[in-house]
Structure formats: structure tokens, C-alpha cells
Write a protein that holds these residues in place. Sequence first.
Motif, PDB file in Angstrom:
ATOM      1  N   VAL A 247       0.857  -1.182   0.000  1.00  0.00           N
ATOM      2  CA  VAL A 247       0.000   0.000   0.000  1.00  0.00           C
ATOM      3  C   VAL A 247       0.896   1.236   0.000  1.00  0.00           C
ATOM      4  O   VAL A 247       1.719   1.408   0.902  1.00  0.00           O
ATOM      5  CB  VAL A 247      -0.941   0.017   1.215  1.00  0.00           C
ATOM      6  N   VAL A 248       0.730   2.078  -1.012  1.00  0.00           N
ATOM      7  CA  VAL A 248       1.483   3.325  -1.128  1.00  0.00           C
ATOM      8  C   VAL A 248       0.539   4.484  -0.833  1.00  0.00           C
ATOM      9  O   VAL A 248      -0.482   4.648  -1.513  1.00  0.00           O
ATOM     10  CB  VAL A 248       2.098   3.481  -2.538  1.00  0.00           C
ATOM     11  N   GLN A 249       0.863   5.255   0.183  1.00  0.00           N
ATOM     12  CA  GLN A 249       0.077   6.446   0.506  1.00  0.00           C
ATOM     13  C   GLN A 249       0.564   7.603  -0.353  1.00  0.00           C
ATOM     14  O   GLN A 249       1.671   8.105  -0.174  1.00  0.00           O
ATOM     15  CB  GLN A 249       0.196   6.801   1.990  1.00  0.00           C
ATOM     16  N   ILE A 250      -0.263   8.024  -1.295  1.00  0.00           N
ATOM     17  CA  ILE A 250       0.123   9.101  -2.214  1.00  0.00           C
ATOM     18  C   ILE A 250       0.021  10.440  -1.486  1.00  0.00           C
ATOM     19  O   ILE A 250      -0.674  10.578  -0.476  1.00  0.00           O
ATOM     20  CB  ILE A 250      -0.771   9.053  -3.469  1.00  0.00           C
ATOM     21  N   TRP A 251       0.711  11.429  -2.000  1.00  0.00           N
ATOM     22  CA  TRP A 251       0.848  12.711  -1.308  1.00  0.00           C
ATOM     23  C   TRP A 251      -0.499  13.379  -1.046  1.00  0.00           C
ATOM     24  O   TRP A 251      -0.649  14.154  -0.098  1.00  0.00           O
ATOM     25  CB  TRP A 251       1.736  13.643  -2.123  1.00  0.00           C
ATOM     26  N   ASP A 252      -1.536  13.087  -1.850  1.00  0.00           N
ATOM     27  CA  ASP A 252      -2.851  13.689  -1.647  1.00  0.00           C
ATOM     28  C   ASP A 252      -3.780  12.764  -0.863  1.00  0.00           C
ATOM     29  O   ASP A 252      -5.002  12.877  -0.965  1.00  0.00           O
ATOM     30  CB  ASP A 252      -3.485  14.069  -2.981  1.00  0.00           C
TER      31      ASP A 252
ATOM     32  N   ARG B 125      -4.490   9.653  -1.212  1.00  0.00           N
ATOM     33  CA  ARG B 125      -5.026   8.474  -1.882  1.00  0.00           C
ATOM     34  C   ARG B 125      -4.139   7.267  -1.580  1.00  0.00           C
ATOM     35  O   ARG B 125      -3.016   7.415  -1.113  1.00  0.00           O
ATOM     36  CB  ARG B 125      -5.101   8.705  -3.393  1.00  0.00           C
ATOM     37  N   ARG B 126      -4.634   6.080  -1.841  1.00  0.00           N
ATOM     38  CA  ARG B 126      -3.883   4.854  -1.606  1.00  0.00           C
ATOM     39  C   ARG B 126      -3.727   4.100  -2.916  1.00  0.00           C
ATOM     40  O   ARG B 126      -4.712   3.823  -3.610  1.00  0.00           O
ATOM     41  CB  ARG B 126      -4.593   3.961  -0.579  1.00  0.00           C
ATOM     42  N   LEU B 127      -2.502   3.791  -3.249  1.00  0.00           N
ATOM     43  CA  LEU B 127      -2.188   2.995  -4.434  1.00  0.00           C
ATOM     44  C   LEU B 127      -1.773   1.602  -3.972  1.00  0.00           C
ATOM     45  O   LEU B 127      -0.770   1.452  -3.271  1.00  0.00           O
ATOM     46  CB  LEU B 127      -1.058   3.645  -5.239  1.00  0.00           C
ATOM     47  N   ILE B 128      -2.559   0.603  -4.329  1.00  0.00           N
ATOM     48  CA  ILE B 128      -2.316  -0.770  -3.892  1.00  0.00           C
ATOM     49  C   ILE B 128      -1.727  -1.557  -5.056  1.00  0.00           C
ATOM     50  O   ILE B 128      -2.345  -1.660  -6.122  1.00  0.00           O
ATOM     51  CB  ILE B 128      -3.617  -1.424  -3.389  1.00  0.00           C
ATOM     52  N   LEU B 129      -0.545  -2.101  -4.854  1.00  0.00           N
ATOM     53  CA  LEU B 129       0.173  -2.817  -5.894  1.00  0.00           C
ATOM     54  C   LEU B 129       0.580  -4.192  -5.371  1.00  0.00           C
ATOM     55  O   LEU B 129       0.863  -4.353  -4.182  1.00  0.00           O
ATOM     56  CB  LEU B 129       1.430  -2.044  -6.310  1.00  0.00           C
ATOM     57  N   PRO B 130       0.626  -5.206  -6.238  1.00  0.00           N
ATOM     58  CA  PRO B 130       1.150  -6.509  -5.806  1.00  0.00           C
ATOM     59  C   PRO B 130       2.641  -6.418  -5.513  1.00  0.00           C
ATOM     60  O   PRO B 130       3.360  -5.606  -6.117  1.00  0.00           O
ATOM     61  CB  PRO B 130       0.845  -7.420  -7.001  1.00  0.00           C
ATOM     62  N   THR B 131       3.110  -7.232  -4.592  1.00  0.00           N
ATOM     63  CA  THR B 131       4.527  -7.171  -4.247  1.00  0.00           C
ATOM     64  C   THR B 131       5.424  -7.531  -5.426  1.00  0.00           C
ATOM     65  O   THR B 131       6.561  -7.073  -5.507  1.00  0.00           O
ATOM     66  CB  THR B 131       4.811  -8.137  -3.084  1.00  0.00           C
ATOM     67  N   SER B 132       4.903  -8.346  -6.350  1.00  0.00           N
ATOM     68  CA  SER B 132       5.714  -8.701  -7.519  1.00  0.00           C
ATOM     69  C   SER B 132       6.001  -7.484  -8.395  1.00  0.00           C
ATOM     70  O   SER B 132       6.935  -7.523  -9.199  1.00  0.00           O
ATOM     71  CB  SER B 132       5.004  -9.781  -8.335  1.00  0.00           C
ATOM     72  N   TYR B 133       5.216  -6.411  -8.265  1.00  0.00           N
ATOM     73  CA  TYR B 133       5.473  -5.194  -9.046  1.00  0.00           C
ATOM     74  C   TYR B 133       6.856  -4.640  -8.728  1.00  0.00           C
ATOM     75  O   TYR B 133       7.587  -4.193  -9.621  1.00  0.00           O
ATOM     76  CB  TYR B 133       4.397  -4.156  -8.740  1.00  0.00           C
ATOM     77  N   PHE B 134       7.229  -4.659  -7.447  1.00  0.00           N
ATOM     78  CA  PHE B 134       8.489  -4.046  -7.027  1.00  0.00           C
ATOM     79  C   PHE B 134       9.696  -4.923  -7.319  1.00  0.00           C
ATOM     80  O   PHE B 134      10.824  -4.482  -7.123  1.00  0.00           O
ATOM     81  CB  PHE B 134       8.425  -3.738  -5.527  1.00  0.00           C
ATOM     82  N   THR B 135       9.475  -6.156  -7.758  1.00  0.00           N
ATOM     83  CA  THR B 135      10.583  -7.020  -8.152  1.00  0.00           C
ATOM     84  C   THR B 135      10.682  -7.195  -9.662  1.00  0.00           C
ATOM     85  O   THR B 135      11.658  -7.776 -10.142  1.00  0.00           O
ATOM     86  CB  THR B 135      10.443  -8.403  -7.502  1.00  0.00           C
ATOM     87  N   SER B 136       9.682  -6.707 -10.398  1.00  0.00           N
ATOM     88  CA  SER B 136       9.679  -6.903 -11.854  1.00  0.00           C
ATOM     89  C   SER B 136       9.688  -5.598 -12.643  1.00  0.00           C
ATOM     90  O   SER B 136       9.967  -5.623 -13.840  1.00  0.00           O
ATOM     91  CB  SER B 136       8.456  -7.730 -12.271  1.00  0.00           C
TER      92      SER B 136
END
Length: 398
Positions: A218-223, A225-236
Motif C-alpha cells: 500500500v502506497v500512501q500518495i501525497w494527496d 489516496r492509496r495505491l495498492i500494488l502486488p509485491t511482484s510489481y516491485f521485483t519486476s
Amino acid sequence: MQSYLVTVAAALAAAAVALVLVEVVHRLTRRLGRRSLLMTELTEHAHRAFQVAATVVGVQLAVRFTTLYAVGSPWRQFVLHTLGLAMIAAIAWLVASLLVVAEDTALARFRVDVPNNRHARRVRTQVVLLRRLTIAVIVILAVGVMLMTFPAVRGVGAGVLTSAGVVGVVAALAAQSLLGNVFAGLQLAFSDAVRLDDVVVVEGEWGRIEELTLSYVVVQIWDDRRLILPTSYFTSKPFQNWTRTEAAVLGTAEFDLDWAIPVQAMREELRRLCEGTDLWDGRVCVLQVTDATGGMVKVRALVSAADAGSLWDLRCLVRENLVTWVRDHRPTALPRLRAEVGDATGPLPWQVVQPRRAARRASDTEAPDDARVFGGSDDGDARSEVFVGREEHAEARR
């Protein structure tokens, strides 16, 4: 009937004794916890699980030893089996609570509310992921042990083992994405690529790592909002991590200005601006001309701040103040387009008259000099001799 009443009374007495003993231990632990963080964590997280486990164990022992007269009866087996299942669940809960206590005690040694908290955030990320993994393993093992207490499940154990290969292949294909995310989460925890509270730029969004699990991030964006990404995103896929090595970062503010801009005066204004704000950390304050094409010059202000949030505000402050300074004090340096009206015979300095070459009158059958590559001029004759030879060139001219 009297035997049944004795069993019920013994079970209640065992539960009461267990609760009293647990309460005594709890009070002693709380008193000792004033000086020990471990004791404090035990009183907060493991008290309920300890109560339930002790009560179930006491009741089971009381029922087992007071029902010897009914050995082999179905109701005794059912009661003992139910209490056994409850004891397995309670012990699993207690073990999970003790692991949480140990992890919280370890996390308390690393503070994340200090400026240089890179190591603390790394340990926190690893401990949080390990906590989720260990709790999941404990639950799976507890459920497995509970199932193995049923004779029917033990009877089909051999058949399950023989078909384990096929089932394993099917399960692996079905859960390929899930397992990939789980392994990616473990890789993120121990590769130090991303940690909790890291400032990242993903999918064109600037934000902070708020939550990191085995399956998603879960990435808390500066405004907010929450950006939810699979963990495989950060390895690929590539992403920007602004705080991987330290929280202090550099940022730029760029300007397209006219060639009339006094660079040194603008540089002094940037220095004065940085020294007058607490957003600047005192490391970098540089102004340079990075490009000079297209009729304008590109001026870049490079500044530094202690963290990403301060850097964002500092960049905006620099941009606003330098725009105001150029507009109010150097209006001739504002971006503009130049156009030249007239021919080259004007009196302005940049309207230089090019010398004209006397034209040679060509005959009707001779091609003009500017229509030839080989011949017609000295350099054309030289090129002709290189390609066709001196004798052939002389014969051609005759």
C-alpha cells in the motif's frame, strides 16, 4: 449421576484454579513490567491467550481423571476430543502471542521517529513480514494437527500422499500468481529494496510505503489516496526510491529564460533565498545554465533538503520566488521570441552583408559552375583527377 456431578464440579474447580493462577502471574508480571519492556508486552499481548490455554488444559485434565469409570464410552471420547481440539487452538494462540511479544520487544529497540532511521525502517519491515509469515504458519500447523486427530483423516493419509504429486502441480499452477507475490514479499523484506515509510515514485505517483505484506504493498500518495500494488510489481518493474540510502535528497527547479538573464545575480538570489528558509539543510544550493538552444537558456536550480516532504516545499518556494524575482527585477530576461524583418542590407549589427562572388558567364553549351561537381572550378578539377585520372581528365578537356 453422582459421577457426572463430580466431573462437572472438578472441571469448574480446575477452571477456577487456572484462572486464579493466571491472574496471580499476571499481577506479578505487571508489577515487574514497570522496569522491563518484555514483561509489559507479555501482560498486554499474552494475557488472554494464557488464560484460555490454562483453563482448557485444567478442564481437560480434570475430565480425564474423573471419568475413568467411563473409559471407552462414546460421550467421554467426544468430550476429550473436543477439549483436545480446544487445547490445540489455545496453545497455537499462545505461541503466536509470544512471538508477537518477542517481535514487539525487538522493534522497540529501533526508533523510527529520528531523522536517520534507515536501519530502523529496514528492521521494522523485516519483522512485520516475518510476523505475518509466522502467524500464517502457526495457523496452518494448528489446523493440520486438529485434522489429524480425526481417524477418518488419518485413514486417507496414504491416499493423499500418493496423489500429492499431481495435487502439488495443480495447486502450483492455480496459485502461481499468489506464490509469486509471497516470494516477492520475502525478497523485498530481505533485499532492502523497499521498506516501510520509504518515499517512492511508482506509476507516476509520489508517495510513501504505508503497508507492506506478503501479497500487496500500500502506497500512501501525497494527496492521501492509496495505491495498492502486488509485491511482484516491485521485483519486476523499475521504480524510484528516494530514501533507500538516506532521507536527505536533492531536487531541481528549472527555468526557460532569455539570453539577457544575469546568471550571477540570479545565483546570488537563490543563495539568499535558501539561507532564509529552514527547509534547506545547508548542503547543496547551485544554479547553472544547463542548455542554451532554441533562442532561450535553461537555468537549473539544484537544492537539497533533509527529507522528501521538505524538498517538495523547498522546490516550490524556489520556483515561486525566482519567478517573481525575474518578473519584477529582470523583466528583459522573460522568455520571448525574436523575428528579423527586412533583408540583409539593413543597418543593424547582425544584418551582415555577405560578399558576392563575380559570376562567370557561361556559354550556351557549358554548364554553370554551381551545376558541376567534377569540373568547372579548381576544386572540381581536383575531384575529377582523383576519380578518373590525370590523363583521362586532360583528354576529356580537349
